[in-house]
Write an enzyme that holds these catalytic residues in place. Structure first.
Site, PDB file in Angstrom:
ATOM      1  N   GLY A  52       3.318   5.380   8.797  1.00 38.13           N
ATOM      2  CA  GLY A  52       2.637   6.569   9.285  1.00 38.13           C
ATOM      3  C   GLY A  52       1.715   7.067   8.198  1.00 38.13           C
ATOM      4  N   GLY A  53       0.610   7.729   8.593  1.00 39.46           N
ATOM      5  CA  GLY A  53      -0.458   8.057   7.659  1.00 39.46           C
ATOM      6  C   GLY A  53      -0.020   8.618   6.326  1.00 39.46           C
ATOM      7  N   GLY A  54       0.612   9.790   6.326  1.00 42.06           N
ATOM      8  CA  GLY A  54       0.968  10.428   5.071  1.00 42.06           C
ATOM      9  C   GLY A  54       1.994   9.665   4.263  1.00 42.06           C
ATOM     10  N   GLY A  61     -18.247  -1.756   4.169  1.00 38.79           N
ATOM     11  CA  GLY A  61     -18.203  -0.867   3.027  1.00 38.79           C
ATOM     12  C   GLY A  61     -17.854   0.546   3.424  1.00 38.79           C
ATOM     13  CG  ASP A  81      -2.731   5.426   6.079  1.00 36.13           C
ATOM     14  OD1 ASP A  81      -3.403   6.359   6.528  1.00 36.13           O
ATOM     15  OD2 ASP A  81      -1.952   4.740   6.777  1.00 36.13           O
TER      16      ASP A  81
END
Length: 312
Positions: free
Chosen positions: A39-41, A229, A256
């Site tokens: 998950g992201g965080g 990029g 992330d």
């Protein structure tokens, strides 16, 4: 040592497998089974810690899979605050097809969150402030209002904590509307969806990103463009950085890792362009191997030197 917190409203147990060939109907025997907290965080925290920082993860979790996620986080030695929920934490799968090198990813939408649960998350976050930075990352599960990240950002900035936002759709839009962010990191597609039109060139992307800088929504807007990029918009103008030439094997956690690299550099007092290069290095390092491994420090440092040597 910089100390940040990350907030993950819709975490996952990330499972990855290798399979010789993907076929419908047939039972496919897998190898190289791996489990990791995701998950992201949480992904940001994992990479931030590998770079030598301290990252504390706030997250929601529930059900049998929530208990498993908690154990995985302990195995990865991440400091955490779990906010319990009645729903069940999701499981995301990545399947690497050995014959073609292709990766197939399956990600559920996540559980339904009650108001008391997401409010408890804000309360827990408030008790931890101030911090060197707060990273709000990932999707919002069902039941969480679209302006949740905006509420969390206002809470943090009121305590003098810089806020980084990496989300999409209504959550990203509402967070930007709140303004005063340190860094926002949309992908090319997420930015295009936000402005309501296709963005084909780095010049178009840079122009749209600069609007958010000029209106005070964010000090920095870094837009990732995959193998093409990334673009950084800041008060001094727009800067384009090509991606290093590498063999991409996975897309899991690349964005992330980019955020973790850039935030770690900023938290250590590096200038904005150096931080942008570190973000590119970390994001690129994440795609070097399939599965849930994310970016490794040795790869990040090697790619950072390569990117810096080509910077003009």
């Amino acid at each position: 040592m910089p100390r940040i917190a990350t907030l993950t409203m819709n975490p996952t147990i990330d499972v990855s497998y290798d399979v010789t060939r993907v076929q419908h109907t047939h039972k496919m025997r897998t190898t190289n089974e791996q489990y990791a907290p995701g998950g992201g965080g949480i992904n940001v925290a994992r990479v931030f810690k590998r770079l030598g920082g301290e990252a504390y993860s706030f997250y929601l979790a529930g059900g049998a899979t929530g208990a498993t996620l908690e154990r995985l986080l302990a195995e990865f030695d991440l400091g955490c605050c779990r906010v319990p929920i009645a729903g069940t934490t999701r499981i995301a799968s990545a399947v690497h097809e050995l014959e073609t090198g292709k990766e197939y990813r399956f990600t559920p939408s996540g559980p339904l969150i009650e108001e008391a649960e997401w409010q408890a998350c804000l309360d827990a976050l408030s008790d931890a402030l101030p911090l060197d930075a707060l990273v709000l990352s990932g999707s919002l599960p069902h039941g969480v209002p679209a302006d949740f990240y905006a509420r969390a950002a206002k809470l943090a900035t009121a305590h003098g904590t810089p806020v980084v936002l990496d989300s999409s759709g209504e959550a990203l839009m509402a967070g930007l509307e709140a303004g005063g962010l340190l860094l926002v990191k949309p992908s090319q597609g997420e930015l295009a969806a936000l402005v309501g039109r296709e963005l084909e060139s780095a010049e178009e992307i840079g122009a749209e990103a600069m609007r958010f800088v000029e209106t005070g929504k964010a000090r920095l807007v870094a837009v990732t463009m995959g193998h093409l990029g990334a673009v950084l918009a800041r008060a001094e103008g727009v800067y384009f950085l090509p991606a290093p030439e590498i063999e991409a094997k996975s897309a899991v956690g690349a964005g992330d890792s980019f955020v973790a690299g850039m935030v770690h550099a900023l938290a250590n007092g590096r200038n904005e362009l150096d931080a942008f290069c570190m973000g590119m290095a970390a994001g690129s390092a994440a795609v070097l191997s399939p599965g849930t491994g994310l970016a490794n420090r040795d790869d990040i440092e090697r790619l950072y030197e390569q990117i810096c040597s080509c910077r003009v």
